[in-house]
Write a protein that holds these residues in place. Structure first.
Motif, short mmCIF file in Angstrom:
data_model
loop_
_atom_site.label_atom_id
_atom_site.label_comp_id
_atom_site.label_asym_id
_atom_site.label_seq_id
_atom_site.Cartn_x
_atom_site.Cartn_y
_atom_site.Cartn_z
N ASN A 45 -1.42 -2.90 -4.18
CA ASN A 45 -1.08 -4.17 -4.84
C ASN A 45 -1.54 -5.34 -3.97
OD1 ASN A 45 0.12 -6.44 -5.94
ND2 ASN A 45 1.96 -5.37 -6.56
N ARG A 94 -3.82 7.80 -1.94
CA ARG A 94 -3.14 6.53 -2.20
C ARG A 94 -2.53 6.56 -3.60
NH1 ARG A 94 -6.78 2.94 -0.56
NH2 ARG A 94 -5.58 1.97 1.12
N LYS A 95 -1.27 6.17 -3.70
CA LYS A 95 -0.61 6.08 -5.00
C LYS A 95 -0.90 4.75 -5.69
CE LYS A 95 3.41 8.98 -3.83
NZ LYS A 95 4.89 9.00 -3.71
N SER A 96 -0.84 3.68 -4.92
CA SER A 96 -1.07 2.36 -5.50
C SER A 96 -1.47 1.37 -4.41
CB SER A 96 0.18 1.86 -6.23
OG SER A 96 1.26 1.72 -5.32
N ASP A 138 0.86 -1.19 0.00
CA ASP A 138 0.00 0.00 0.00
C ASP A 138 0.89 1.23 0.00
OD1 ASP A 138 -2.21 1.59 0.15
OD2 ASP A 138 -2.81 0.99 2.16
N ASN A 139 0.87 1.98 -1.09
CA ASN A 139 1.75 3.14 -1.23
C ASN A 139 0.94 4.43 -1.16
OD1 ASN A 139 3.91 4.78 -1.70
ND2 ASN A 139 4.20 4.20 -3.84
#
Length: 205
Positions: free
Chosen positions: A92, A88-90, A79-80
């Protein structure tokens, strides 16, 4: 809401099914789940590990899958975030399904009170799942509780109990868990039979 649920459980140092259900809902039924770091608090992870892998732990069977999911989510999801912007950037989740399945399989084996013969039949599955770090942490906790029973070694007739073979596999797969394994081993009254095995191995080198 996630923070409130966690604070409630952490303050009591006990998992509450109602809070677990709410957390599970937040991390599964929303398109924008809370940050994974919220459920990576060591105290919370230890409570989940104990609930799933400590022998004799009483867990609500209706909600067992939710405990497993939260533990797998906390240990596998990347979690980025951009914390300055609060966005939130990304996110996965590629490892989530496999981790969930591995935790579920090993939990089922560890909670079934299997004898050594049955455990040997499950070694292939256990070795495969131990490759997931969170499963190895659970196995360490389970083995620690099992072999701490004063009757364990007196009832064990194997050359090397299966439980210790599992610990060997954890050590092989996860160098970062060596210290944790050492702390467990140092607490154990290793029997003469196992000491003999070690000496024989050294003589054969």
């Amino acid at each position: 809401r996630a923070t409130t649920c966690l604070q409630s459980m952490l303050s009591r140092n006990s998992l509450n099914p109602a809070d677990i259900v709410q957390l599970h809902k937040l991390y599964t039924s929303t398109s924008d789940p809370p940050p994974v770091d919220l459920i990576r608090i060591p105290q919370f992870l230890e409570l989940l590990i104990d609930a799933l892998f400590k022998p004799g732990s009483k867990i609500n069977q209706e909600h067992k899958s939710k405990y497993i999911y939260l533990l797998a989510y906390a240990s596998s999801v990347c979690d980025n975030w951009n914390f300055k912007r609060g966005t939130r950037k990304s996110l996965n989740k590629e490892e989530l399904k496999g981790t969930t399945q591995a935790v579920e399989k090993v939990h089922s084996i560890c909670s079934a009170s299997k004898g050594s013969t049955e455990l040997i039949a499950e070694l292939g599955t256990l070795y495969q799942c131990i490759r997931f770090p969170v499963v190895s942490v659970g196995v360490i906790r389970w083995v620690e509780c099992e072999v701490s029973d004063p009757m364990f070694f007196s009832l064990s007739t194997e050359y090397c109990p299966v439980h210790l073979a599992l610990i060997d596999e954890v050590v092989t797969c996860h160098p970062l868990l060596h210290q944790r394994v050492l702390e467990v081993i140092q607490k154990l009254p290793l029997p003469c039979l196992y000491s003999y095995r070690l000496k024989k191995y050294q003589l054969n080198m």
